[in-house]
Enzyme design. Sequence first.
Site, PDB file in Angstrom:
ATOM      1  N   GLU A 124       0.527   1.184   0.157  1.00 16.19           N
ATOM      2  CA  GLU A 124       1.961   1.373   0.344  1.00 16.19           C
ATOM      3  C   GLU A 124       2.621   1.117  -1.002  1.00 16.19           C
ATOM      4  OE1 GLU A 124       3.465  -1.098   3.483  1.00 16.19           O
ATOM      5  OE2 GLU A 124       2.736   0.232   5.050  1.00 16.19           O
ATOM      6  N   ASP A 168      13.311  -7.248   3.477  1.00 12.76           N
ATOM      7  CA  ASP A 168      12.316  -7.958   2.684  1.00 12.76           C
ATOM      8  C   ASP A 168      12.738  -9.380   2.358  1.00 12.76           C
ATOM      9  OD1 ASP A 168      10.328  -5.838   2.277  1.00 12.76           O
ATOM     10  OD2 ASP A 168      11.964  -4.819   1.251  1.00 12.76           O
ATOM     11  N   TYR A 225       3.329   1.187  12.106  1.00 10.68           N
ATOM     12  CA  TYR A 225       3.457  -0.124  11.474  1.00 10.68           C
ATOM     13  C   TYR A 225       4.156  -1.039  12.477  1.00 10.68           C
ATOM     14  CZ  TYR A 225       4.570  -3.513   7.697  1.00 10.68           C
ATOM     15  OH  TYR A 225       4.661  -4.633   6.901  1.00 10.68           O
TER      16      TYR A 225
END
Length: 266
Positions: A49, A60, A175
Site C-alpha cells: 500500500e 491516521d 480492508y
Amino acid sequence: MNRIKKKFDELKEKKEKALVGFLTAGDPDFSKSLAIITKMCDAGLDVLELGIPFSDPTADGPVIQRSSARSLANGIHISKILKMTKKLRKTSDIPIILFTYYNPVLAFGIEKFYKEAKKAGADGTLVVDLPLEESNEMTKFWENDNFSLIRLLAPTTPKERMEKILKTAASGFIYLVSKTGVTGSDGIDASEVLKQMKMIRLVSNLPVCVGFGISTSNDVSRIASFADGVVIGSAFERLIENNMNNPELPSIIAEKVKEYKKATIV
C-alpha cells in the site's frame, strides 16, 4: 488474472496469509523511500500500500500524520509517486495499491489519476474518505479491467450497509478496520474482529485483510488464523522515524518484514 487475485491464490495454495505493508511514499525522501520499499518487496512483502501524503489525514494516527508531513515537505505529490510506482514495477511484480484521500485525486484529476496509475503499473486504489454513494464519480472513468477499488469496512458498519458496499463497489480485497479510532492505536480484540469477519463471509467471496492496531508478530499470528491477510503501517513508519539517519534503515525494515511474514504461515 490481475496481480491481486494471483497473489491471494498463490498464498492460499501455500497456506499463507498476505502481509500487506503500508508506507507513505517519499518518507523520509524519494530515494530513501524507494530503497526501503524495494528491500521490503525483496524480503517477502505480499502487497504494497503506497500512501499518497495528504495534509489532513483524519483517519491516521500521529505516526502516519508525521510521515505525511515529512513527505509533503520534500515535495512529494502524485506524479512523483507514479514515477516511484513505475520504478518499483521494473524490479517487482508485487500488487501495488495507491492509498489516498480523495482530495489529492480531485486535485490531480480523477480520470487522469486512473489512466496514469494503470500506466505506471498500479493494481488499484483505496480512497479512505470516498463513500459508496460518491464512488461512481471516480469509477465511471474505469474500463472493464483489472484495476481494483479496495473498500474499507469499519467495526461499526451494519450488515445492510456492508452488503450494499460489497455488492456494488468493491474489488481486489476488503480492508477490515479492526477497531474504532485511528491507525497506530494499540490493542486489538481478535474476537470482535472474527465476528465481523463471519458477517463479511456471508456476503462476499473477496479476500479480507485486517488492519489498525497490528504491530507485533503475535498480533499477526492471531489475525492470520482467520483472516486472509494483515495490514501493517504505523509499525513500519515508526521504524523509519526512529532510524531516520541510520544507513541500515532499509535492512532494518526488511528484517521486520521477514519477522511478520513468518507469522502469516498457518
